[in-house]
Write a protein that holds these residues in place. Structure first.
Motif, mmCIF file in Angstrom:
data_model
loop_
_atom_site.group_PDB
_atom_site.id
_atom_site.type_symbol
_atom_site.label_atom_id
_atom_site.label_comp_id
_atom_site.label_asym_id
_atom_site.label_seq_id
_atom_site.Cartn_x
_atom_site.Cartn_y
_atom_site.Cartn_z
ATOM 1 N N MET A 1 0.850 -1.183 0.000
ATOM 2 C CA MET A 1 0.000 0.000 0.000
ATOM 3 C C MET A 1 0.888 1.236 0.000
ATOM 4 O O MET A 1 1.852 1.314 0.736
ATOM 5 N N SER A 47 -2.953 0.483 -4.021
ATOM 6 C CA SER A 47 -2.366 -0.847 -3.854
ATOM 7 C C SER A 47 -1.173 -1.043 -4.776
ATOM 8 O O SER A 47 -0.490 -2.054 -4.698
ATOM 9 N N PHE A 78 -7.461 0.655 -6.305
ATOM 10 C CA PHE A 78 -7.175 -0.772 -6.247
ATOM 11 C C PHE A 78 -6.688 -1.234 -7.612
ATOM 12 O O PHE A 78 -7.196 -2.170 -8.193
#
Length: 99
Positions: A1, A47, A78
């Motif tokens: 992350m 991510s 994401f």
């Protein structure tokens, strides 16, 4: 992350808070909250590690094509493609401008 923070001069004033996209859908969500100063502050949680330059280029292109609204833009990514990212950001700015 990875967490990325960017800021850009803003000239447009909008009044509405808005959300575009859903992070659980596999791409990203963009949440916008207006502010009274002349800055767009962007906080990206992604991510995809090592993507800061890609995000900088995306916002530089946006700033060249349109006036940016003053406020806080929070992005939860994401792994969205640059095309989807731009679409979500444009959507949230458009919706905030029509509040």
């Amino acid at each position: 992350m990875e967490r990325i923070e960017l800021s850009y001069p803003a000239v447009e004033r909008v009044v509405g808070q808005r959300l575009a996209g859903v992070v659980g859908s596999g791409d990203m969500e963009a949440l916008f909250e207006p502010a009274e100063d002349d800055v767009l502050r962007v906080v990206i949680k992604t991510s995809v590690n090592g993507s800061q330059q890609r995000w900088r280029h995306l916002f530089e292109r946006l700033a060249a094509l349109r006036s940016l609204p003053a406020g806080q833009l929070e992005i939860n990514d994401f792994g969205a493609t640059p095309g989807v990212a731009r679409l979500r950001i444009e959507q949230v700015f458009e919706e905030a401008g029509h509040a």
